[in-house]
Design an enzyme around this catalytic site. Structure first.
Site, PDB file in Angstrom:
ATOM      1  N   ARG A  28      37.375  -8.137  51.535  1.00  0.00           N
ATOM      2  CA  ARG A  28      37.590  -6.834  52.158  1.00  0.00           C
ATOM      3  C   ARG A  28      36.394  -6.498  53.057  1.00  0.00           C
ATOM      4  NH1 ARG A  28      42.047  -7.651  51.395  1.00  0.00           N
ATOM      5  NH2 ARG A  28      43.586  -6.480  50.179  1.00  0.00           N
TER       6      ARG A  28
ATOM      7  N   HIS B 276      43.448  -9.697  60.288  1.00  0.00           N
ATOM      8  CA  HIS B 276      43.705  -9.978  58.865  1.00  0.00           C
ATOM      9  C   HIS B 276      44.980 -10.822  58.718  1.00  0.00           C
ATOM     10  CE1 HIS B 276      43.680  -8.066  54.561  1.00  0.00           C
ATOM     11  NE2 HIS B 276      43.878  -9.365  54.531  1.00  0.00           N
TER      12      HIS B 276
ATOM     13  N   GLN C 292      41.676  -0.892  59.333  1.00  0.00           N
ATOM     14  CA  GLN C 292      42.618  -1.853  59.912  1.00  0.00           C
ATOM     15  C   GLN C 292      43.844  -1.127  60.419  1.00  0.00           C
ATOM     16  OE1 GLN C 292      41.371  -5.857  57.411  1.00  0.00           O
ATOM     17  NE2 GLN C 292      43.439  -5.168  57.276  1.00  0.00           N
TER      18      GLN C 292
ATOM     19  N   ASN D 162      49.486 -15.127  47.525  1.00  0.00           N
ATOM     20  CA  ASN D 162      48.874 -15.706  48.728  1.00  0.00           C
ATOM     21  C   ASN D 162      47.436 -16.168  48.478  1.00  0.00           C
ATOM     22  OD1 ASN D 162      47.676 -13.222  48.611  1.00  0.00           O
ATOM     23  ND2 ASN D 162      48.617 -12.399  50.463  1.00  0.00           N
TER      24      ASN D 162
HETATM   25  P1  NDP Z   1      41.473 -12.123  41.234  1.00  0.00           P
HETATM   26  O1  NDP Z   1      41.795 -10.852  40.514  1.00  0.00           O
HETATM   27  O2  NDP Z   1      42.063 -13.393  40.730  1.00  0.00           O
HETATM   28  O3  NDP Z   1      39.899 -12.346  41.239  1.00  0.00           O
HETATM   29  C1  NDP Z   1      38.992 -11.347  41.464  1.00  0.00           C
HETATM   30  C2  NDP Z   1      37.705 -11.768  40.794  1.00  0.00           C
HETATM   31  O4  NDP Z   1      36.688 -10.864  41.196  1.00  0.00           O
HETATM   32  C3  NDP Z   1      37.786 -11.745  39.273  1.00  0.00           C
HETATM   33  O5  NDP Z   1      37.330 -12.976  38.767  1.00  0.00           O
HETATM   34  C4  NDP Z   1      36.863 -10.607  38.913  1.00  0.00           C
HETATM   35  O6  NDP Z   1      36.127 -10.805  37.748  1.00  0.00           O
HETATM   36  C5  NDP Z   1      35.873 -10.650  40.063  1.00  0.00           C
HETATM   37  N1  NDP Z   1      35.090  -9.433  40.196  1.00  0.00           N
HETATM   38  C6  NDP Z   1      35.396  -8.169  39.841  1.00  0.00           C
HETATM   39  N2  NDP Z   1      34.350  -7.353  40.105  1.00  0.00           N
HETATM   40  C7  NDP Z   1      33.379  -8.123  40.652  1.00  0.00           C
HETATM   41  C8  NDP Z   1      32.078  -7.862  41.116  1.00  0.00           C
HETATM   42  N3  NDP Z   1      31.543  -6.628  41.054  1.00  0.00           N
HETATM   43  N4  NDP Z   1      31.359  -8.874  41.621  1.00  0.00           N
HETATM   44  C9  NDP Z   1      31.882 -10.126  41.668  1.00  0.00           C
HETATM   45  N5  NDP Z   1      33.110 -10.434  41.230  1.00  0.00           N
HETATM   46  C10 NDP Z   1      33.848  -9.443  40.723  1.00  0.00           C
HETATM   47  O7  NDP Z   1      41.843 -11.882  42.743  1.00  0.00           O
HETATM   48  P2  NDP Z   1      42.047 -12.938  43.919  1.00  0.00           P
HETATM   49  O8  NDP Z   1      41.046 -14.015  43.779  1.00  0.00           O
HETATM   50  O9  NDP Z   1      43.476 -13.304  44.037  1.00  0.00           O
HETATM   51  O10 NDP Z   1      41.705 -12.000  45.166  1.00  0.00           O
HETATM   52  C11 NDP Z   1      40.392 -11.476  45.330  1.00  0.00           C
HETATM   53  C12 NDP Z   1      40.387 -10.478  46.470  1.00  0.00           C
HETATM   54  O11 NDP Z   1      40.667 -11.137  47.687  1.00  0.00           O
HETATM   55  C13 NDP Z   1      41.470  -9.383  46.366  1.00  0.00           C
HETATM   56  O12 NDP Z   1      41.038  -8.313  45.570  1.00  0.00           O
HETATM   57  C14 NDP Z   1      41.650  -8.982  47.808  1.00  0.00           C
HETATM   58  O13 NDP Z   1      40.744  -7.949  48.121  1.00  0.00           O
HETATM   59  C15 NDP Z   1      41.270 -10.227  48.589  1.00  0.00           C
HETATM   60  N6  NDP Z   1      42.458 -10.856  49.193  1.00  0.00           N
HETATM   61  C16 NDP Z   1      42.481 -11.008  50.549  1.00  0.00           C
HETATM   62  C17 NDP Z   1      43.582 -11.552  51.179  1.00  0.00           C
HETATM   63  C18 NDP Z   1      43.602 -11.787  52.655  1.00  0.00           C
HETATM   64  O14 NDP Z   1      44.679 -11.936  53.224  1.00  0.00           O
HETATM   65  N7  NDP Z   1      42.454 -11.845  53.318  1.00  0.00           N
HETATM   66  C19 NDP Z   1      44.791 -11.922  50.423  1.00  0.00           C
HETATM   67  C20 NDP Z   1      44.615 -11.847  48.984  1.00  0.00           C
HETATM   68  C21 NDP Z   1      43.503 -11.274  48.415  1.00  0.00           C
HETATM   69  P3  NDP Z   1      36.697 -10.693  36.277  1.00  0.00           P
HETATM   70  O15 NDP Z   1      38.193 -10.527  36.357  1.00  0.00           O
HETATM   71  O16 NDP Z   1      36.246 -11.971  35.678  1.00  0.00           O
HETATM   72  O17 NDP Z   1      36.035  -9.496  35.724  1.00  0.00           O
END
Ligand code: NDP
Length: 386
Positions: A286, A334, A315, A148
């Site tokens: 989140r 959400h 939530q 998603n």
């Molecule tokens: P990804 O795993 O593709 O991306 C997460 C990114 O966050 C990675 O690039 C990672 O870095 C980076 N990251 C990790 N730690 C940190 C930090 N301390 N500061 C900044 N960036 C950091 O996940 P998605 O993009 O698919 O999803 C991200 C988040 O969105 C999920 O974890 C979830 O909480 C939320 N989400 C919400 C939804 C909703 O319905 N509202 C649905 C789907 C997701 P790297 O890997 O380069 O170390």
């Protein structure tokens, strides 16, 4: 025979099934990075486009599970020691939960779940599971990476535009019979030329950057790992070595980092001190990435011109949660990752993971968060246990 305990959000108050606005959803076969969409062996127990994320929808899993001799319990009653979830947890082999209506798998609950082997997130983001406790108890945690992400990226773009253009209050004037142009436009700006930054440029963060590029904004990002030089060039990105460096120069900030102990309350009073007066903040990642009351203070002082998002803590949010009433906000429950298209993909991914689990086949590494007593797969890149 296994017991599968599935926690889903309640049915529509207007009844189930709903009357659908459209007869079909587009067919997507792969994600932008080439990863294929979920591909379970067996037939889906639903038609893509149907509402399967609520209790009566059952993620379309009943026929598959019961035909293989397993028991499926589906409930939305998840909070408190007397909840249906708590009553069934001690016998459950598998727990399925969605981030939208999370069954919080705390260390205390995990200690009571003696048979639990698989905690499956239908969607993305497994922070509702105590990952350290899951690892310590040998529980596999998995989710449907990318299912998603684009649904959320589209929601972010919608929220950026609706805040900057002052859409929601203007719509309300129209609904209320008014024609108050001056009231509407006195908070309405163009996005063009603004500085937009995303904190985390993973699957969603990068998709948001790509979608905003045609708006002729200056694009910024922070992420622990830098994107390739090719992508930076393509999008004309400015990389920041810290979130603090980014927030000082951006007009619109998007939060897209996973939640784990080190990212909790990343946006607190100290961070809001650094932002420009009149910044817009979007958070579909989140709720706990922000200090709840600091957000309210930043809106009231004008440091933030607007805040929009769909993630809260806890939530469902209580009726007196201050984010429901704070000024200049565009909060929704959400929902961003639970569009009907998103549901079709994460429900199919849930079936794929269950098939692998029951047949003893490996789960795709990109779906793994915790496995074999430690972070694994996508989890090893995105989360930290401490
Ligand atoms: P990804 O795993 O593709 O991306 C997460 C990114 O966050 C990675 O690039 C990672 O870095 C980076 N990251 C990790 N730690 C940190 C930090 N301390 N500061 C900044 N960036 C950091 O996940 P998605 O993009 O698919 O999803 C991200 C988040 O969105 C999920 O974890 C979830 O909480 C939320 N989400 C919400 C939804 C909703 O319905 N509202 C649905 C789907 C997701 P790297 O890997 O380069 O170390």
């Amino acid at each position: 025979m296994a017991k599968v305990l599935c926690v889903l959000y309640p049915d529509p108050v207007t009844g189930y099934p709903p009357k659908y606005a459209r007869n079909e959803i587009p067919v997507i076969t792969a994600y932008p990075n080439g990863q294929t969409v979920p591909s379970p062996k067996g037939p889906l127990g639903f038609k893509p486009g149907e509402l399967v994320g609520c209790v009566s929808g059952e993620l379309g899993l009943r026929r598959y599970l019961e035909s293989h001799g397993h028991e499926l319990v589906v409930t939305s009653d998840k909070d408190g020691a007397d909840s249906t979830f708590d009553r069934h947890l001690p016998d459950a082999d598998v727990v399925i939960s969605q981030p939208f209506w999370p069954a919080y798998l705390t260390a205390e609950r995990i200690a009571k779940a003696k048979k639990l082997k698989l905690a499956l997130t239908a969607g993305i983001g497994s922070d509702h599971v105590d990952l350290k406790a899951a690892a310590a108890h040998g529980i596999t945690v998995a989710e449907e990476t990318f299912s998603n992400s684009i649904s959320v990226a589209e929601h972010v773009v919608m929220m950026v535009l609706s805040l900057v253009r002052n859409y929601l209050p203007s719509h309300q004037y129209a609904v209320n019979g008014g024609w108050n142009i001056a009231d509407c436009v006195s908070r309405s700006y163009d996005l063009e030329g603004m500085h937009f930054g995303t904190i985390a440029a993973g699957r969603i963060g990068l998709a948001v950057l790509r979608r905003l590029k045609p708006f002729d904004v200056h694009l910024h990002y922070y992420d622990p790992h830098r994107l390739s030089a090719e992508i930076e060039r393509e999008l004309n990105l400015t990389y920041h070595p810290t979130p603090e460096s980014l927030v000082k120069v951006c007009d619109v900030i998007n939060l897209q980092s996973p939640l784990y102990p080190a990212t909790e309350h990343m946006f607190d009073d100290r961070m809001f001190e650094l932002v420009k007066h009149g910044t817009y903040l979007i958070n579909t990642a989140r709720g706990k990435l922000c200090d709840r009351d600091a957000v309210v203070r930043a809106l009231e002082s004008g440091k933030l011109a607007g805040y929009a998002g769909d993630v809260w803590y806890p939530q469902p949010a209580p009726v007196d949660h201050p984010w429901r009433r704070m000024p200049n906000q565009g909060m929704t429950p959400h929902i961003s990752g639970s569009s009907l298209a998103g549901q079709a993909r994460y429900a199919a991914g849930t079936l794929e993971i269950l098939e692998c689990f029951f047949e003893g086949r490996p789960i795709r590494p990109e779906y793994l968060i915790v496995d074999g007593g430690n972070l694994a797969g996508t989890g090893a890149g995105s989360y930290k246990l401490g």
